[in-house]
Design an enzyme around this catalytic site. Structure first.
Site, PDB file in Angstrom:
ATOM      1  N   LYS A 153     -54.947 -21.874  19.243  1.00 10.46           N
ATOM      2  CA  LYS A 153     -53.809 -21.895  18.314  1.00 10.46           C
ATOM      3  C   LYS A 153     -53.846 -20.685  17.389  1.00 10.46           C
ATOM      4  CE  LYS A 153     -53.899 -24.307  14.395  1.00 10.46           C
ATOM      5  NZ  LYS A 153     -53.255 -24.223  13.075  1.00 10.46           N
ATOM      6  N   ASN A 154     -55.000 -20.420  16.787  1.00 11.74           N
ATOM      7  CA  ASN A 154     -55.069 -19.350  15.791  1.00 11.74           C
ATOM      8  C   ASN A 154     -55.020 -17.948  16.392  1.00 11.74           C
ATOM      9  OD1 ASN A 154     -55.109 -21.197  13.765  1.00 11.74           O
ATOM     10  ND2 ASN A 154     -57.277 -20.943  13.226  1.00 11.74           N
ATOM     11  N   ARG A 164     -48.119 -22.423   7.177  1.00 13.26           N
ATOM     12  CA  ARG A 164     -48.431 -21.237   6.389  1.00 13.26           C
ATOM     13  C   ARG A 164     -48.518 -19.972   7.246  1.00 13.26           C
ATOM     14  NH1 ARG A 164     -50.408 -21.534   1.778  1.00 13.26           N
ATOM     15  NH2 ARG A 164     -51.573 -19.647   2.213  1.00 13.26           N
ATOM     16  N   CYS A 193     -51.764 -25.737  -0.277  1.00 13.23           N
ATOM     17  CA  CYS A 193     -51.767 -26.744   0.773  1.00 13.23           C
ATOM     18  C   CYS A 193     -52.946 -27.661   0.533  1.00 13.23           C
ATOM     19  CB  CYS A 193     -51.805 -26.112   2.151  1.00 13.23           C
ATOM     20  SG  CYS A 193     -53.377 -25.399   2.536  1.00 13.23           S
ATOM     21  N   ARG A 221     -54.732 -20.978  -1.382  1.00  8.32           N
ATOM     22  CA  ARG A 221     -54.394 -20.075  -0.275  1.00  8.32           C
ATOM     23  C   ARG A 221     -53.291 -19.062  -0.601  1.00  8.32           C
ATOM     24  NH1 ARG A 221     -54.446 -23.391   5.295  1.00  8.32           N
ATOM     25  NH2 ARG A 221     -55.046 -21.399   6.172  1.00  8.32           N
ATOM     26  N   PRO A 222     -53.538 -18.161  -1.537  1.00  9.03           N
ATOM     27  CA  PRO A 222     -52.531 -17.137  -1.835  1.00  9.03           C
ATOM     28  C   PRO A 222     -52.407 -16.092  -0.715  1.00  9.03           C
ATOM     29  CG  PRO A 222     -54.496 -16.836  -3.199  1.00  9.03           C
ATOM     30  CD  PRO A 222     -54.748 -18.029  -2.325  1.00  9.03           C
ATOM     31  N   VAL A 223     -51.365 -15.236  -0.798  1.00 12.31           N
ATOM     32  CA  VAL A 223     -51.186 -14.168   0.194  1.00 12.31           C
ATOM     33  C   VAL A 223     -51.146 -12.809  -0.500  1.00 12.31           C
ATOM     34  CG1 VAL A 223     -50.073 -15.581   1.964  1.00 12.31           C
ATOM     35  CG2 VAL A 223     -48.665 -14.536   0.193  1.00 12.31           C
ATOM     36  N   ASP A 224     -51.796 -12.723  -1.672  1.00 12.07           N
ATOM     37  CA  ASP A 224     -51.781 -11.479  -2.444  1.00 12.07           C
ATOM     38  C   ASP A 224     -52.351 -10.289  -1.667  1.00 12.07           C
ATOM     39  OD1 ASP A 224     -54.113 -13.178  -2.796  1.00 12.07           O
ATOM     40  OD2 ASP A 224     -54.901 -11.622  -4.102  1.00 12.07           O
ATOM     41  N   GLN A 225     -53.313 -10.546  -0.793  1.00 12.00           N
ATOM     42  CA  GLN A 225     -53.929  -9.433  -0.061  1.00 12.00           C
ATOM     43  C   GLN A 225     -52.981  -8.855   0.986  1.00 12.00           C
ATOM     44  OE1 GLN A 225     -56.919  -8.240  -1.136  1.00 12.00           O
ATOM     45  NE2 GLN A 225     -56.605  -9.831  -2.680  1.00 12.00           N
ATOM     46  N   ASP A 274     -63.493 -24.043   9.823  1.00 12.83           N
ATOM     47  CA  ASP A 274     -62.714 -24.960  10.661  1.00 12.83           C
ATOM     48  C   ASP A 274     -63.595 -25.927  11.463  1.00 12.83           C
ATOM     49  OD1 ASP A 274     -60.349 -23.954   9.723  1.00 12.83           O
ATOM     50  OD2 ASP A 274     -59.835 -22.824  11.527  1.00 12.83           O
ATOM     51  N   ILE A 319     -65.268 -21.087   1.781  1.00  8.58           N
ATOM     52  CA  ILE A 319     -63.980 -20.425   2.054  1.00  8.58           C
ATOM     53  C   ILE A 319     -62.826 -21.082   1.294  1.00  8.58           C
ATOM     54  CG2 ILE A 319     -62.366 -19.668   3.855  1.00  8.58           C
ATOM     55  CD1 ILE A 319     -65.016 -18.404   4.347  1.00  8.58           C
ATOM     56  N   ARG A 356     -50.774 -30.721  15.370  1.00  7.89           N
ATOM     57  CA  ARG A 356     -50.607 -29.299  15.045  1.00  7.89           C
ATOM     58  C   ARG A 356     -51.648 -28.443  15.753  1.00  7.89           C
ATOM     59  NH1 ARG A 356     -49.860 -27.960   8.894  1.00  7.89           N
ATOM     60  NH2 ARG A 356     -49.669 -25.969   9.952  1.00  7.89           N
TER      61      ARG A 356
HETATM   62  C1  UD1 Z   1     -57.222 -18.582   8.967  1.00  7.65           C
HETATM   63  C2  UD1 Z   1     -57.076 -19.684   9.980  1.00  7.65           C
HETATM   64  C3  UD1 Z   1     -57.619 -20.995   9.425  1.00  7.65           C
HETATM   65  C4  UD1 Z   1     -59.054 -20.796   8.928  1.00  7.65           C
HETATM   66  C5  UD1 Z   1     -59.125 -19.614   7.982  1.00  7.65           C
HETATM   67  C6  UD1 Z   1     -60.552 -19.269   7.567  1.00  7.65           C
HETATM   68  C7  UD1 Z   1     -55.089 -18.993  11.205  1.00  7.65           C
HETATM   69  C8  UD1 Z   1     -53.654 -19.233  11.508  1.00  7.65           C
HETATM   70  N1  UD1 Z   1     -55.665 -19.821  10.312  1.00  7.65           N
HETATM   71  O1  UD1 Z   1     -56.428 -18.955   7.829  1.00  7.65           O
HETATM   72  O2  UD1 Z   1     -57.603 -21.963  10.464  1.00  7.65           O
HETATM   73  O3  UD1 Z   1     -59.469 -21.959   8.241  1.00  7.65           O
HETATM   74  O4  UD1 Z   1     -58.577 -18.448   8.601  1.00  7.65           O
HETATM   75  O5  UD1 Z   1     -61.335 -19.001   8.678  1.00  7.65           O
HETATM   76  O6  UD1 Z   1     -55.727 -18.127  11.771  1.00  7.65           O
HETATM   77  N2  UD1 Z   1     -57.172 -15.457   0.373  1.00  7.65           N
HETATM   78  C9  UD1 Z   1     -56.662 -14.948  -0.812  1.00  7.65           C
HETATM   79  N3  UD1 Z   1     -55.610 -14.054  -0.745  1.00  7.65           N
HETATM   80  C10 UD1 Z   1     -55.053 -13.673   0.436  1.00  7.65           C
HETATM   81  C11 UD1 Z   1     -55.570 -14.193   1.635  1.00  7.65           C
HETATM   82  C12 UD1 Z   1     -56.635 -15.092   1.578  1.00  7.65           C
HETATM   83  O7  UD1 Z   1     -57.132 -15.284  -1.903  1.00  7.65           O
HETATM   84  O8  UD1 Z   1     -54.111 -12.875   0.416  1.00  7.65           O
HETATM   85  C13 UD1 Z   1     -58.307 -16.411   0.334  1.00  7.65           C
HETATM   86  C14 UD1 Z   1     -57.931 -17.807   0.823  1.00  7.65           C
HETATM   87  O9  UD1 Z   1     -57.381 -18.591  -0.223  1.00  7.65           O
HETATM   88  C15 UD1 Z   1     -59.270 -18.324   1.317  1.00  7.65           C
HETATM   89  C16 UD1 Z   1     -59.944 -17.065   1.891  1.00  7.65           C
HETATM   90  O10 UD1 Z   1     -59.283 -15.978   1.273  1.00  7.65           O
HETATM   91  O11 UD1 Z   1     -60.043 -18.805   0.234  1.00  7.65           O
HETATM   92  C17 UD1 Z   1     -59.857 -16.929   3.383  1.00  7.65           C
HETATM   93  O12 UD1 Z   1     -58.526 -17.159   3.799  1.00  7.65           O
HETATM   94  P1  UD1 Z   1     -57.901 -16.536   5.121  1.00  7.65           P
HETATM   95  O13 UD1 Z   1     -58.983 -15.965   5.985  1.00  7.65           O
HETATM   96  O14 UD1 Z   1     -56.766 -15.661   4.763  1.00  7.65           O
HETATM   97  O15 UD1 Z   1     -57.336 -17.845   5.848  1.00  7.65           O
HETATM   98  P2  UD1 Z   1     -56.047 -17.869   6.741  1.00  7.65           P
HETATM   99  O16 UD1 Z   1     -55.910 -16.547   7.418  1.00  7.65           O
HETATM  100  O17 UD1 Z   1     -54.900 -18.422   5.982  1.00  7.65           O
END
Ligand code: UD1
Length: 422
Positions: free
Chosen positions: A22-23, A98, A122, A127-131, A310, A332, A402
């Protein structure tokens, strides 16, 4: 709403096929946005999240052709984004998944504009997307966050040196996809090393991208003017594989998983061997034979190649019935122990202190009604239900749909007493 009824106590035995990841599939489907030519994916798992992503892409004007196969055989999906005319990912879609944020990089790179709803928090954390935003801004995109949407614009993205504050999987994927069509070289430092990032890079290279270093923590991308079509087979799902291995281990079973790869599962296999399981990795299959009683194993989650977050919940189910006490640290996500309270309802002995769980193995669990709160938490409850004496009823199993293709069929094929009820 469907529920899952499990009568526990049967050691799993036999063989099942592992589905596509899936991922890996979610970012790969978004990669098709980067080209006007058709891209075909095989071994696509039949899951709700894949359906959601295809619906989102179709709304954008992407032509979607899907040939459904039987469970475990993998669908074939062809995407043609030549008519892409609506670079918007609305709130209604993003709130259910997401990973919709993965359209942001490809859209802005290919069309110069994207409007993607900002994902909220969630069940497992903020889980922000600032990066993702920081990286695209460094590549010259103008980004406004307004009315709950990330609105990105760029005439053409420019290659840049990017450094993410933490290792982010979808962040790395979004930036890598965007960089493929940027002008000049992009270097992503502190990149995620997950196998799904490598699978995506392999497909992008087949589409004409110039990428090196995927799988390491520095990825270099030389931008090109256009990408072309390709055919790509999606890698096996390492988390589904790990989940069935845990289910077999916890029930004292013996199974063989076909279409599976052990190379991306080192940390998980290592821990399963510490529990006392015998594991044999074949070329495209993995065998596991469980001991009579498992030994508890302590784990600490961290980015790949360390132990995956996971798989944390599934190992909590194992530790719940193992011999000894395990210390489980989640680094994480800040709120990823919701399954613990449900496992306690089945008789587990678990104490939580911040991001650490102390799990003292008990000789047996007893069936009860429990609630699934997220995908992997649900998987841990299924494992516990397979072990527990009597019947376990799991509510809210839409979470499982899912991420686990044909879960009941596959478990039933391994001898489990499991069925969906209304
Ligand atoms: C992906 C996987 C999810 C897995 C996770 C960690 C997919 C679709 N999902 O989620 O199954 O649990 O990796 O292995 O591949 N963070 C920030 N800012 C950002 C991005 C991330 O603060 O812009 C933080 C997150 O809140 C979290 C950490 O970084 O604490 C890692 O998150 P991330 O690796 O981005 O997880 P996903 O890619 O969403």
């Amino acid at each position: 709403m469907d529920k899952l009824l499990i009568a526990g106590g049967v050691p799993l035995s036999g063989e099942v096929a592992i589905s596509g990841a899936k991922n890996a599939a979610l970012p790969l489907l978004c990669a098709a946005l980067l080209t006007r030519e058709a891209v075909t994916f095989t071994n696509v798992p039949h899951l709700n999240d894949i359906g959601t992503m295809l619906k989102l892409l179709a709304q954008m004007g992407v032509k979607v052709a899907r040939e459904a196969a039987r469970v475990g055989a993998g669908d074939t999906v062809t995407l043609d984004a030549s008519g892409l005319d609506n670079a918007v990912a609305p709130y209604e879609m993003v709130k259910t998944m997401r990973a919709s944020i993965l359209v942001l990089g490809p859209l802005v790179a290919r069309t110069g504009e994207a409007k993607v709803s900002l994902p909220g928090g969630c069940a497992i954390g903020a889980r922000p997307v600032d990066q993702h935003i920081k990286g695209l801004t460094a590549m010259g995109a103008e980004i406004a966050v307004e009315h709950g949407y990330v609105h990105a614009r760029a005439t053409r993205l420019k290659g840049a040196r990017l450094f993410t504050d933490m290792v982010t999987v979808t962040g790395t994927e979004n930036l890598m996809m965007a960089a493929c069509l940027a002008e000049g070289e992009t270097v992503i430092e502190n990149a995620a090393r997950e196998p799904e990032v490598v699978d995506l890079a392999n497909c992008l290279v087949a589409m004409g991208a110039r990428i090196s270093g995927a799988g390491g923590d520095v990825i270099r991308i030389q931008g090109v003017d256009a990408l072309h079509g390709a055919t790509h087979r999606i890698m096996p799902d390492r988390i589904e594989t790990g989940t069935y291995l845990c289910a077999a281990a916890a029930t004292g079973g013996e199974i063989r998983l076909t279409g599976a790869s052990a190379t991306s599962l080192d940390a998980v296999i290592d821990k399963l061997m510490d529990t006392g399981c015998e594991i044999i990795a074949e070329r495209d299959a993995i065998r596991l034979k469980a001991p009579r009683r498992l030994t508890a194993v302590s784990i600490r989650t961290a980015p790949y190649p360390a132990f995956p977050t996971d798989m944390q919940a599934q190992f909590m189910a194992i530790n719940a019935v193992a011999d000894g006490t395990a210390v489980m640290r989640e680094t994480i996500f800040e709120n990823r122990f919701m399954h613990a309270v449900e496992l306690i309802r089945l008789g587990a002995d678990i104490k939580i202190d911040g991001n650490t769980a102390f799990v003292k193995g008990v000789p047996k669990l007893d069936g009860a009604t429990v609630m699934a709160t997220d995908l992997r938490a649900s998987a841990s409850l299924v494992i516990a239900g397979l072990v527990a004496q009597g019947e376990t009823l799991i509510e809210r199993i839409y979470h499982l749909d899912r991420g686990y293709e044909g879960l009941e069929q596959k478990l039933a094929a391994l001898g489990a007493n499991i069925r969906r009820v209304k």
